[in-house]
Enzyme design. Sequence first.
Site, PDB file in Angstrom:
ATOM      1  N   ASN A   9      45.943  42.943  38.336  1.00 46.30           N
ATOM      2  CA  ASN A   9      46.007  43.310  36.905  1.00 46.30           C
ATOM      3  C   ASN A   9      46.602  42.077  35.847  1.00 46.30           C
ATOM      4  OD1 ASN A   9      46.571  45.284  34.375  1.00 46.30           O
ATOM      5  ND2 ASN A   9      48.799  44.539  34.895  1.00 46.30           N
ATOM      6  N   TYR A  42      37.981  34.378  26.481  1.00 48.98           N
ATOM      7  CA  TYR A  42      38.439  35.682  26.973  1.00 48.98           C
ATOM      8  C   TYR A  42      37.278  36.275  27.826  1.00 48.98           C
ATOM      9  CZ  TYR A  42      40.855  40.108  28.165  1.00 48.98           C
ATOM     10  OH  TYR A  42      41.422  41.258  28.623  1.00 48.98           O
TER      11      TYR A  42
END
Length: 267
Positions: A77, A142
């Site tokens: 995560n 990203y």
Amino acid sequence: MSKVVLITGGSSGIGKSIGAFLTQKGFVVYGTSRNPENYKESLFPILELDVKNEKTIKDTVATIIEKEGKLDVVINNAGAGITGPIEEIPEAEIKNNFETNFFGPIKVIKAVLPQMRKQHSGLIINITSIAGYMGLPYRGVYSASKGALELITEAFRMELKDFNIKMTNVAPGDFATNIAAGRYHAPLLKDSPYHKPYGDTLALMNAHVDHGSNPDMMAEAVFKVIETSNPKVHYKVGAFMQKFSIVLKRILPDKMYEKLLMNHYKL
């Protein structure tokens, strides 16, 4: 016996929500942070781990295995946001983002595979992003780092099949977390040719996060994946239009989809 779960970046945001939810469901949960001393009141233990530091990864994995004797689920995560015109983002920051979002999870996976192979079981969940399915303006780096993690998971799944180790991606849309505060922003330069469109897009992105979904939705989705005997390759979690944007990309001509994105971002 309760399943043992490791969540990187489990001290805040989506990771914290997942950890709290799984703890309440009876799982043995370990979260991680680069600064675990700041989270002594956490509902579950927070251990020191920096996904860019291989030693901290190996030490934390060894600690969990020594204490619990197994490691059933790993949730990659930990991640970092980054925004800016690609031309103006320093190369060092681009590399840093890939170190966190792509190479970091790979380091974690490599560290846990020997134990999972020994157990002949295990599940690895990579938290990616709906942004990883498309090249978004002023979020290109990203999108690329998360997209790379999506693709390498597809390859990993096939390589790990003989060992009964499962792997999947869970791609969130915009969730109400502190990710906007922690991401790298290329400076909004007054003399930049991108000043207005980047500034407008940045404001729009921050508004999306501020009005995003409750991260508990991600926690429930991850729990369902863990309880699934044969997880799918990809999962998407978020608002309908965010998930539908992936469908549109699949069926629309490239230039038409590009125009939709540019209209959305008012470019």
